[in-house]
Design a protein around this motif. Structure first.
Motif, PDB file in Angstrom:
ATOM      1  N   PRO A  32       0.836  -1.204   0.000  1.00 54.52           N
ATOM      2  CA  PRO A  32       0.000   0.000   0.000  1.00 54.52           C
ATOM      3  C   PRO A  32       0.874   1.259   0.000  1.00 54.52           C
ATOM      4  O   PRO A  32       2.037   1.208   0.383  1.00 54.52           O
ATOM      5  CB  PRO A  32      -0.766  -0.116   1.316  1.00 54.52           C
ATOM      6  N   GLY A  33       0.301   2.372  -0.426  1.00 52.40           N
ATOM      7  CA  GLY A  33       1.033   3.636  -0.357  1.00 52.40           C
ATOM      8  C   GLY A  33       1.953   3.823  -1.537  1.00 52.40           C
ATOM      9  O   GLY A  33       1.876   3.100  -2.534  1.00 52.40           O
ATOM     10  N   LEU A  34       2.826   4.795  -1.419  1.00 56.13           N
ATOM     11  CA  LEU A  34       3.602   5.235  -2.581  1.00 56.13           C
ATOM     12  C   LEU A  34       5.055   4.768  -2.581  1.00 56.13           C
ATOM     13  O   LEU A  34       5.761   4.964  -3.560  1.00 56.13           O
ATOM     14  CB  LEU A  34       3.567   6.766  -2.670  1.00 56.13           C
ATOM     15  N   ASP A  35       5.530   4.162  -1.472  1.00 57.09           N
ATOM     16  CA  ASP A  35       6.960   3.842  -1.485  1.00 57.09           C
ATOM     17  C   ASP A  35       7.242   2.654  -2.401  1.00 57.09           C
ATOM     18  O   ASP A  35       6.436   1.741  -2.518  1.00 57.09           O
ATOM     19  CB  ASP A  35       7.492   3.614  -0.063  1.00 57.09           C
ATOM     20  N   GLY A  36       8.385   2.737  -3.069  1.00 60.75           N
ATOM     21  CA  GLY A  36       8.727   1.720  -4.058  1.00 60.75           C
ATOM     22  C   GLY A  36       9.709   0.695  -3.538  1.00 60.75           C
ATOM     23  O   GLY A  36      10.262  -0.089  -4.300  1.00 60.75           O
ATOM     24  N   THR A  59       0.804  -7.781  -5.240  1.00 58.43           N
ATOM     25  CA  THR A  59      -0.036  -6.726  -5.845  1.00 58.43           C
ATOM     26  C   THR A  59       0.731  -5.784  -6.759  1.00 58.43           C
ATOM     27  O   THR A  59       0.131  -5.101  -7.576  1.00 58.43           O
ATOM     28  CB  THR A  59      -0.658  -5.825  -4.760  1.00 58.43           C
ATOM     29  N   GLY A  60       2.055  -5.715  -6.576  1.00 64.19           N
ATOM     30  CA  GLY A  60       2.803  -4.637  -7.226  1.00 64.19           C
ATOM     31  C   GLY A  60       2.713  -3.374  -6.376  1.00 64.19           C
ATOM     32  O   GLY A  60       2.056  -3.363  -5.328  1.00 64.19           O
ATOM     33  N   LEU A  61       3.379  -2.323  -6.858  1.00 66.51           N
ATOM     34  CA  LEU A  61       3.504  -1.096  -6.060  1.00 66.51           C
ATOM     35  C   LEU A  61       2.251  -0.225  -6.109  1.00 66.51           C
ATOM     36  O   LEU A  61       1.394  -0.383  -6.972  1.00 66.51           O
ATOM     37  CB  LEU A  61       4.678  -0.261  -6.588  1.00 66.51           C
ATOM     38  N   ARG A  62       2.209   0.721  -5.151  1.00 66.63           N
ATOM     39  CA  ARG A  62       1.248   1.834  -5.139  1.00 66.63           C
ATOM     40  C   ARG A  62      -0.198   1.401  -5.152  1.00 66.63           C
ATOM     41  O   ARG A  62      -1.000   1.862  -5.959  1.00 66.63           O
ATOM     42  CB  ARG A  62       1.468   2.732  -6.352  1.00 66.63           C
ATOM     43  N   SER A 107      -3.859   1.255  -3.536  1.00 65.45           N
ATOM     44  CA  SER A 107      -4.699   1.960  -2.568  1.00 65.45           C
ATOM     45  C   SER A 107      -5.303   0.915  -1.638  1.00 65.45           C
ATOM     46  O   SER A 107      -5.401  -0.275  -1.994  1.00 65.45           O
ATOM     47  CB  SER A 107      -5.803   2.719  -3.292  1.00 65.45           C
ATOM     48  N   LEU A 138      -2.488   4.075   6.555  1.00 61.86           N
ATOM     49  CA  LEU A 138      -2.889   3.002   5.633  1.00 61.86           C
ATOM     50  C   LEU A 138      -3.395   1.729   6.325  1.00 61.86           C
ATOM     51  O   LEU A 138      -4.373   1.133   5.886  1.00 61.86           O
ATOM     52  CB  LEU A 138      -1.721   2.660   4.701  1.00 61.86           C
TER      53      LEU A 138
END
Lengths: 133, 553
Positions: free
Chosen positions: A11-15, A37-40, A42, A70
């Motif tokens: 979850p969120g924006l960190d990669g 899920t992969g990045l970013r 919601s 989150l």
């Protein structure tokens, strides 16, 4: 007995997904099915994936410090969707003092930096809530 | 090389050094050990091998194995540049002024994740993230606050920004204009390295092709208008943090560098015009001597690539100038004070490897954002290495060590082999699209973790010498209210600016994005009328689309 199904979620924006990818590999080596899920993602996307994939476990990873927003949001949405029998664990950079609040919203365990993947496997095997046979 | 030729090369080098010293003397008139023994500028083998000049050469000369400057740290120490930024522009401005007051010589700006991904602070995906891992910048107004009372003609500023690098650079130029400082006076670096975002760090916005176009637009714009600016910092740091080995760090970083050089050449730019403004960024991990060898190998390999493959003639196009950061991923949450020692050894390896600038991590970074005390210890670590340990008094002091030279050769050879494989795949962009680089890094990360868990690799305090010690220091925490305050400030900004001008500038930018004009002047125009970062990036998203990562697990 069927395999334990795990959703590894970012979850969120960190990669920074090194940790969750290492854990995904370890859970697979331990005989679990892992969906990443992969990045970013919601909170809504993660809960919807958990529902669709019919997983037993959701593993959340956040390094940015946004867990305080989150994690509770995800737990609230899971409750709304009736996913109370899904085991949720968290990891990343989560300060010790934030752990009680994370547990209070229903995250069963937090595995921080330095956690042993064997311990995570064992925790999941011992605490998974759904029947596996 | 015959002895006579070597002597001739050395004489020429010495003449060059004498000329340089006449202009800029070294830090001291004479260098001595604590015992009073004299220290020479450069130590050389008594009888150099035939391939000495080809493999090691002299400092400041091709192939730069021994360093990029002819006097290295005897002339001046590296730039001590601590990466910092959190919460609001006003809070971060205070931290920068504190660090400058403590003797830091350059600024390094950390942006929060919404800023790095081109979202304004009030975007839905920004919830919970504003100000967390860096400072929140949504418009020129935030940037004006960030650099308040910091003279931009006096400091050099590194900005860790990639996808929206053009926008943040434009804001920096616009702040300088307001201070009366022209773009030609600006010194600093934007990271601007998108390729490692796809493989390792994840803060991408656009697909690779338009991203490469923005990058070459920046190269071209800066070559004419901001000539002292380092237009890219090609980063192995994040590749290593994602789990790569030292060899992979060199290989994937240089392969990415080659992709940028090729893209710029394809865009019609001269390699010797943009080449000198390329800079690099490496990680300093814990295998001390391997790290020293890594920097030396990277310099030699890049020098050859630029000269032989791309035909660069300007020596500055051939040399790797690099920033180093100690390895965040090596820090432990258990017994965090041990991290002070880890950082010191890692920083020392970067210095022995000839870095141009250095960030030392703070001991608490596996737990939270660094506190002022831990940042100060980290900066002092660099100062102790620079001023007390004596390793800065002679150039490339580990050269000639059988082990270090052998490691340097091996790292170079293995990295070259990786580059050959990536070439076969069609270069870095293709290798990333195929998931090759991501998979290689993931496998290395998993192996490293298994080695720690089996005890094969010891991490003190984590898998050996474990105690129950708890971290008792202060923690820096950014409150969720920062996001709310930023959102309110943005609403006020949008209400108070000339919205017709904003719309006109965004429309012009959109038209240019569809064509082939350089985007930088249009972004600068938009920034000047307070178009926000999110608005500018949305305009470009509308034309370029967003990148979808291939699944590699």
């Amino acid at each position: 007995m069927r395999k334990i199904r795990v959703l590894a979620a970012k979850p969120g924006l960190d990669g920074h997904d090194r940790g969750i990818k290492v854990i995904a590999a370890a859970l697979r080596d331990a005989g679990m099915e892992v969906i990443y899920t992969g990045l970013r993602q919601s909170p809504e996307q993660i809960v919807s994936a958990a529902l669709q994939e019919d997983v037993d476990v959701v593993g959340l990873s956040v390094l940015s410090g946004a867990h305080d927003y989150l994690f509770p949001k995800i737990m609230e949405l899971m409750r709304q969707k009736g996913l109370d029998d899904v085991l949720v664990i968290g990891g990343g950079i989560i300060p010790e003092e934030d752990v009680p609040a994370m547990k209070a919203v229903g995250v069963s365990a937090i595995f921080g930096p330095g956690a042993n993947t064997g311990d995570i496997v064992k925790f999941i095997q011992e605490n998974v809530k759904r029947r596996l046979n | 090389m015959s002895g006579q030729n070597f002597d001739e090369s050395l004489r020429k080098w010495q003449a060059g050094v004498d000329k340089l010293l006449a202009k800029r003397p070294e830090r001291k008139a004479a260098f001595h050990t604590i015992s009073g023994l004299p220290i020479d500028r450069l130590y050389l083998p008594a009888a150099p091998d035939d391939d000495y000049m080809e493999k090691l050469g002299l400092p400041g000369e091709f192939p730069y194995t021994r360093g990029v400057q002819p006097t290295m740290y005897r002339g001046q120490l590296w730039t001590m540049r601590q990466y910092a930024g959190f919460a609001t522009a006003a809070e971060s401005n205070k931290r920068y002024r504190y660090l400058l007051g403590q003797g830091q010589t350059g600024l390094s700006v950390a942006f929060d994740l919404p800023t790095q991904i081109g979202y304004d602070a009030d975007h839905a995906l920004a919830h919970g993230e504003v100000g967390k891992v860096g400072v929140s910048i949504s418009s020129l107004k935030d940037m004006e606050t960030l650099f308040d009372q910091i003279p931009l003609d006096k400091v050099s500023t590194s900005m860790t920004i990639n996808s929206p690098a053009a926008v943040l650079l434009a804001m920096y130029i616009a702040v300088a204009e307001k201070q009366g400082v022209g773009p030609a006076q600006l010194r600093g670096t934007i990271q601007n390295d998108i390729l490692k975002e796809y493989s390792s760090r994840g803060t991408y916005i656009f697909p690779p092709r338009p991203s490469m176009r923005i990058i070459t637009d920046i190269f071209a714009y800066c070559a004419s208008d901001v000539p002292q600016w380092n237009t890219i910092s090609i980063s192995g740091y994040h590749i290593r943090e994602a789990g790569s080995t030292a060899v992979q760090e060199v290989a994937f970083t240089l392969a990415n560098g080659m992709a940028y050089v090729q893209a710029a050449i394809d865009a019609g730019l001269d390699v010797d015009v943009f080449g000198p403004r390329l800079s690099f960024f490496f990680n300093a991990h814990s295998d001390f001597l391997e790290e020293v060898a890594k920097y030396r190998a990277a310099r030699r390999l890049w020098a050859k690539i630029m000269r032989e493959r791309f035909g660069a003639k300007n020596p500055r196009s051939q040399m790797i100038r690099f920033h180093t950061q100690t390895a965040g991923c090596s820090l432990t949450a258990k017994q965090p004070k041990n991290n002070i020692m880890r950082v010191a050894f890692q920083a020392m390896s970067a210095v022995l490897g000839g870095t141009q600038s250095l960030h030392t991590n703070s001991m608490d970074e596996a737990l939270c954002l660094p506190t002022q005390e831990s940042v100060t210890i980290a900066l002092r670590t660099q100062q102790v290495i620079g001023y007390e340990t004596g390793v800065t008094e002679t150039i490339d002091p580990l050269a000639g060590s059988y082990y270090v030279e052998d490691l340097t050769d091996r790292i170079e050879a293995q990295a070259a082999e990786y580059i050959r494989r990536i070439d076969e795949m069609g270069g870095s962009v293709s290798a990333i699209e195929q998931g090759f680089i991501q998979r290689e890094i993931q496998e290395a990360a998993y192996k490293y973790q298994k080695d720690i868990e089996s005890g094969e690799r010891v991490v003190v305090g984590q898998n050996k010498f474990v105690t129950d010690e708890e971290f008792v220091g202060d923690r820096l925490k950014v409150d969720l209210s920062v996001g709310q305050a930023q959102a309110q400030a943005l609403a006020a900004l949008r209400a108070g600016r000339d919205n017709a001008a904003v719309q006109a500038r965004l429309a012009a930018l959109q038209a240019a994005a569809k064509g082939s004009d350089n985007l930088m002047p249009l972004i600068l125009d938009a920034v000047r009328v307070y178009a926000t970062l999110g608005e500018i990036c949305d305009t470009l998203r509308g034309v370029f689309g967003e990148y979808q990562a291939p699944m590699t697990i």
